[in-house]
Design a protein around this motif. Structure first.
Motif, short mmCIF file in Angstrom:
data_model
loop_
_atom_site.label_atom_id
_atom_site.label_comp_id
_atom_site.label_asym_id
_atom_site.label_seq_id
_atom_site.Cartn_x
_atom_site.Cartn_y
_atom_site.Cartn_z
N GLY A 92 -87.35 -63.90 91.01
CA GLY A 92 -86.20 -64.52 91.65
C GLY A 92 -86.47 -64.97 93.07
N LYS A 134 -87.72 -67.49 95.92
CA LYS A 134 -87.82 -68.94 96.08
C LYS A 134 -89.27 -69.31 96.36
CE LYS A 134 -84.79 -70.65 98.87
NZ LYS A 134 -84.12 -71.21 100.07
N SER A 181 -72.12 -68.69 92.46
CA SER A 181 -72.37 -68.94 93.89
C SER A 181 -71.84 -67.82 94.77
CB SER A 181 -71.74 -70.26 94.32
OG SER A 181 -72.45 -71.33 93.79
N TYR A 237 -74.27 -65.11 96.00
CA TYR A 237 -75.40 -65.46 96.86
C TYR A 237 -74.96 -65.55 98.31
CZ TYR A 237 -77.92 -66.32 92.59
OH TYR A 237 -78.53 -66.17 91.39
N ARG A 238 -75.86 -65.20 99.19
CA ARG A 238 -75.60 -65.18 100.62
C ARG A 238 -75.27 -66.58 101.13
NH1 ARG A 238 -79.92 -62.50 104.47
NH2 ARG A 238 -80.57 -61.97 102.39
N LYS A 258 -78.30 -74.48 98.19
CA LYS A 258 -77.75 -73.24 97.63
C LYS A 258 -77.40 -73.42 96.16
CE LYS A 258 -74.02 -69.87 98.05
NZ LYS A 258 -72.77 -69.53 98.73
N LEU A 287 -80.52 -73.39 94.08
CA LEU A 287 -81.02 -72.02 93.95
C LEU A 287 -80.21 -71.25 92.91
CD1 LEU A 287 -82.73 -69.57 94.82
CD2 LEU A 287 -81.05 -69.17 96.63
N VAL A 288 -78.90 -71.39 92.94
CA VAL A 288 -78.03 -70.70 91.98
C VAL A 288 -78.34 -71.19 90.56
CG1 VAL A 288 -75.63 -70.42 91.21
CG2 VAL A 288 -76.19 -70.28 93.65
N ASP A 337 -81.82 -69.69 89.51
CA ASP A 337 -81.77 -68.25 89.29
C ASP A 337 -80.92 -67.89 88.07
OD1 ASP A 337 -82.91 -65.88 90.21
OD2 ASP A 337 -81.10 -65.30 91.30
N THR A 338 -79.85 -68.64 87.86
CA THR A 338 -79.00 -68.40 86.68
C THR A 338 -79.78 -68.71 85.40
OG1 THR A 338 -77.02 -68.90 87.98
CG2 THR A 338 -76.82 -68.99 85.58
#
Length: 148
Positions: free
Chosen positions: A28, A30, A94, A97-98, A106, A109-110, A113-114
């Motif tokens: 996970g 990046k 979302s 996530y930070r 973002k 990335l979501v 990762d999903t």
């Protein structure tokens, strides 16, 4: 030289003029984040970049409509596996996530990762020739009706 991974998931937040692509490894983490102009040369360069990073690349997009047509066609034509992660899923995920704001990076990335964590998303493929011809005729008919 970048580290080579066994598998990388690339999430793409698709847009009309540009896309944002983020790759994550099996942990996970990046491995890259990149803005890509919605043009053939830039998309092909992204495919090469991702394929050089991993033995296997899994692509995920949040839109499978007009704005991502070129992207999807190039990915599929180059033998890449692509899944569709619904926008509702991206929106819900979302929150985990930070970061307060909604950004293309973002969201990408979501999406990546999903797709890494879930294996139940619909795989996208090119429609067969008959379906593609019917879609073209239907779209042309809709344009003619709108013009009238």
């Amino acid at each position: 030289m970048t580290e080579r991974h066994e598998q990388v998931w690339v999430g793409i937040d698709a847009g009309k003029t540009h896309h944002w692509a983020v790759g994550v490894n099996a942990s996970g983490e990046k491995v890259f984040s990149k803005k890509v102009i919605n043009g053939e040369d830039e998309i092909l360069a992204l495919i090469v970049t991702a394929c050089e990073m991993a033995n296997e690349v899994q692509w995920a997009v949040d839109i499978c409509g007009r704005s991502s047509t070129l992207l999807l066609a190039l990915l599929i034509a180059n033998g890449q596996g692509v899944v569709y992660v619904p926008g509702r899923t991206v929106s819900r995920m979302s929150g985990a996530y930070r970061g307060e704001g909604k950004t293309d990076a973002k969201d990408a990335l979501v999406i990546a990762d999903t797709a890494r964590m879930r294996q139940d998303f619909t795989a996208l493929s090119l429609p067969n020739e008959t379906v593609a011809d019917l879609q073209l005729l239907t779209a042309h008919r809709a344009d003619l009706i709108a013009d009238r």
